[in-house]
Design a protein around this motif. Structure first.
Motif, short mmCIF file in Angstrom:
data_model
loop_
_atom_site.label_atom_id
_atom_site.label_comp_id
_atom_site.label_asym_id
_atom_site.label_seq_id
_atom_site.Cartn_x
_atom_site.Cartn_y
_atom_site.Cartn_z
N LYS A 246 23.11 51.64 40.18
CA LYS A 246 23.46 50.22 39.98
C LYS A 246 24.89 49.95 40.41
O LYS A 246 25.18 48.94 41.07
CB LYS A 246 23.24 49.87 38.51
N ASP A 247 25.81 50.87 40.09
CA ASP A 247 27.20 50.71 40.53
C ASP A 247 27.30 50.68 42.05
O ASP A 247 28.05 49.89 42.63
CB ASP A 247 28.06 51.86 39.99
N MET A 248 26.55 51.55 42.69
CA MET A 248 26.59 51.63 44.15
C MET A 248 26.12 50.31 44.77
O MET A 248 26.74 49.80 45.71
CB MET A 248 25.69 52.78 44.62
N LEU A 249 25.04 49.78 44.24
CA LEU A 249 24.54 48.50 44.75
C LEU A 249 25.51 47.36 44.46
O LEU A 249 25.65 46.44 45.27
CB LEU A 249 23.17 48.21 44.14
N ASP A 250 26.19 47.41 43.32
CA ASP A 250 27.21 46.41 43.02
C ASP A 250 28.32 46.45 44.09
O ASP A 250 28.76 45.40 44.58
CB ASP A 250 27.84 46.67 41.65
N GLY A 251 28.76 47.65 44.42
CA GLY A 251 29.82 47.80 45.41
C GLY A 251 29.41 47.27 46.77
O GLY A 251 30.20 46.58 47.44
N ILE A 252 28.19 47.59 47.20
CA ILE A 252 27.70 47.10 48.49
C ILE A 252 27.59 45.58 48.48
O ILE A 252 27.95 44.91 49.46
CB ILE A 252 26.34 47.74 48.82
N SER A 253 27.12 45.03 47.37
CA SER A 253 26.97 43.57 47.26
C SER A 253 28.32 42.87 47.36
O SER A 253 28.48 41.89 48.10
CB SER A 253 26.29 43.21 45.94
N LEU A 254 29.32 43.36 46.62
CA LEU A 254 30.65 42.75 46.67
C LEU A 254 31.28 42.90 48.05
O LEU A 254 31.94 41.98 48.54
CB LEU A 254 31.57 43.40 45.62
N ALA A 255 31.07 44.06 48.69
CA ALA A 255 31.64 44.29 50.02
C ALA A 255 31.10 43.31 51.04
O ALA A 255 31.79 42.94 51.99
CB ALA A 255 31.37 45.73 50.46
N ASN A 256 29.86 42.89 50.88
CA ASN A 256 29.27 41.93 51.80
C ASN A 256 29.83 40.52 51.60
O ASN A 256 29.70 39.68 52.49
CB ASN A 256 27.75 41.90 51.63
N LEU A 257 30.42 40.27 50.44
CA LEU A 257 30.95 38.93 50.15
C LEU A 257 32.44 38.82 50.42
O LEU A 257 32.96 37.71 50.58
CB LEU A 257 30.67 38.57 48.69
N LEU A 258 33.15 39.96 50.48
CA LEU A 258 34.60 39.95 50.64
C LEU A 258 34.99 40.27 52.08
O LEU A 258 34.22 40.89 52.81
CB LEU A 258 35.24 40.96 49.67
N PRO A 259 36.20 39.88 52.48
CA PRO A 259 36.65 40.20 53.84
C PRO A 259 37.06 41.67 53.96
O PRO A 259 37.25 42.35 52.96
CB PRO A 259 37.86 39.28 54.02
N GLY A 260 37.18 42.11 55.19
CA GLY A 260 37.67 43.46 55.43
C GLY A 260 36.57 44.42 55.84
O GLY A 260 35.38 44.08 55.81
N PRO A 261 36.96 45.64 56.24
CA PRO A 261 35.98 46.67 56.62
C PRO A 261 35.11 47.03 55.41
O PRO A 261 35.61 47.56 54.41
CB PRO A 261 36.85 47.85 57.05
N MET A 262 33.83 46.75 55.48
CA MET A 262 32.96 46.84 54.31
C MET A 262 32.85 48.26 53.77
O MET A 262 32.79 48.47 52.56
CB MET A 262 31.59 46.26 54.64
N ALA A 263 32.78 49.25 54.66
CA ALA A 263 32.61 50.63 54.21
C ALA A 263 33.79 51.06 53.34
O ALA A 263 33.61 51.65 52.26
CB ALA A 263 32.46 51.57 55.41
N VAL A 264 35.00 50.80 53.80
CA VAL A 264 36.18 51.21 53.05
C VAL A 264 36.31 50.41 51.77
O VAL A 264 36.78 50.92 50.74
CB VAL A 264 37.45 51.08 53.94
N ASN A 265 35.87 49.15 51.78
CA ASN A 265 35.85 48.37 50.55
C ASN A 265 34.95 49.00 49.50
O ASN A 265 35.28 49.04 48.31
CB ASN A 265 35.39 46.94 50.84
N VAL A 266 33.79 49.50 49.93
CA VAL A 266 32.89 50.17 48.99
C VAL A 266 33.54 51.45 48.46
O VAL A 266 33.42 51.79 47.28
CB VAL A 266 31.53 50.48 49.65
N VAL A 267 34.23 52.17 49.33
CA VAL A 267 34.93 53.39 48.91
C VAL A 267 35.96 53.06 47.84
O VAL A 267 36.07 53.77 46.82
CB VAL A 267 35.61 54.06 50.12
#
Length: 421
Positions: free
Chosen positions: A64-85
């Protein structure tokens, strides 16, 4: 879905304080250093390696945490992979965890691009990794598909979730090129609204008694800083264009205007780097993007290449920090507020809808990489590229049936590519 089932799914079982004490920052650094060394194939490939290692193998955070991170990364600016990290590091060890994981995951590709940049600008040549990279691609697709399979089994528990995931998959595949940058954000928003109305139980849709941490109360000041950086995108600065400061501010402000991932933003970076500031020639920029594609980690590591051309090592370092560091900091700020509101049943319902769409988005990433490897899926192309078929299905079986670590998947795939492609 019943209220008890939904509540159970979103029960906060992330990492308690005892786990924080068990996972040292040194171990966290080495773990993400390894992840950054294996994550060939772009955004979703890196996310998949993180899920395979951090969620499946080490159980440091939940699905669930992982999916939360991916979801937020898709809504925020910036390189999505590093945002999830950054999100994952924050969930495990707070702000220091976010700093350590972000630094560690970028470091391998930064050092490799730095070395290749030195060779390129001093000797005018690059190393040809094309056959090895071709071998990586079906293995990366298998890793991504295995992640979609594992997360899907836990998230898609009913017909509605299945319909959301399937719709997201079909729409992303069929979306015209000019809409692909907006499609993921639109899907996240629509599936969140649908989740609210389908999965929410009105009896408990208020945030439980809680208050943001004292550090979260400083967030408006940090957001003011982000706003100032965005303004730099529009306001010319009286600074020498070849200076390290100008490089840093340019990439920092650029990163906050980035939505949709690195591939979408490449034309914008090109116009600024080649046309506006004349830092690189068109050929040099193309070569820099190619180097970013054949190295592990995020494709926007090409910022290192650009910074090196303009101002040597310090230019490379500061450009890298600018493009990745500022969005990662924004991700941590938003994550604090997300922790605050996530106790609301309404928020859980919204995220449940979003998670279902994210599963479809992950599956599409595997499809796109496979299609890129084969060119097309007609029988002749598949037959000609039989090593790719072998790599994909062998990797998939090893990952799903035998729980292989990605360290046993990526290097052999590159070797097969080198020998047969």
């Amino acid at each position: 879905m019943s209220e008890s089932t939904l509540t159970q799914e979103f029960t906060d079982v992330t990492v308690d304080s005892s786990t924080d004490n068990e996972v040292s920052l040194a171990v966290l650094f080495l773990t993400f250093l390894k992840i950054g060394s294996l994550a060939f194939g772009g955004y979703m490939a890196l996310i998949s390696v993180i899920e395979n290692t951090i969620v499946k193998k080490l159980n440091l955070i939940t699905h669930k945490d992982m999916l939360d991170g991916i979801s937020l990364a898709n809504l925020l600016p910036g390189p999505m992979a590093v945002n999830v990290v950054a999100f994952v590091g924050y969930k495990i060890r707070g702000r220091l965890g976010a700093l350590v994981t972000t630094t560690a995951v970028i470091l391998p590709s930064f050092l490799l691009i730095l070395a290749l940049s030195y060779i390129y600008f001093n000797f005018g040549e690059t190393v040809n990794f094309s056959s090895i990279f071709m071998g990586f691609m079906p293995a990366v697709a298998a890793i991504i598909f295995s992640v979609a399979w594992r997360l899907g089994k836990k998230t898609i528990t009913g017909t509605i979730e299945l319909l959301i995931a399937a719709t997201a998959t079909v729409l992303l595949i069929l979306a015209p090129l000019e809409f692909k940058v907006y499609a993921p954000i639109a899907l996240i928003l629509v599936s969140g609204i649908l989740g609210y109305y389908v999965f929410n139980t009105p009896a408990d849709d208020k945030v439980k008694n809680a208050s943001p941490s004292s550090s979260s109360k400083k967030s408006p000041l940090i957001l003011l800083l982000f706003s100032g950086l965005i303004l730099l995108w529009f306001i010319p600065l009286p600074i020498e264009k070849d200076s390290v400061l100008f490089l840093t501010l340019t990439f920092a402000s650029m990163s906050l205007m980035l939505f949709g991932g690195g591939y979408v933003f490449i034309p914008v970076i090109g116009s600024i780097v080649v046309l506006e500031n004349s830092w690189l020639t068109s050929q040099e920029f193309t070569d820099g993007i190619a180097l970013g594609q054949i190295t592990p980690g995020p494709i926007l590591i090409s910022a290192t290449f650009i910074g090196y051309k303009v101002a040597g090592f310090w230019g490379a370092l500061c450009s890298t920090i600018g493009i990745f560091g500022i969005p990662a900091l924004l991700m941590v700020v938003v994550s604090r507020w997300f922790d605050f509101i996530s106790t609301s049943n309404a928020t859980k319902a919204v995220m449940h809808g979003i998670h279902s769409a994210v599963i479809g988005m992950i599956a599409v990433a595997a499809f796109i990489i496979l299609k890129s490897a084969f060119g097309s899926f007609d029988i002749i192309q598949v037959a000609i590229n039989w090593p790719l078929v072998l790599i994909f299905f062998t990797s998939l079986i090893g990952l799903i049936k035998y729980n292989l670590d990605v360290i046993w998947v990526i290097p052999p795939a590159g070797l097969i590519g080198y020998l047969f492609l």
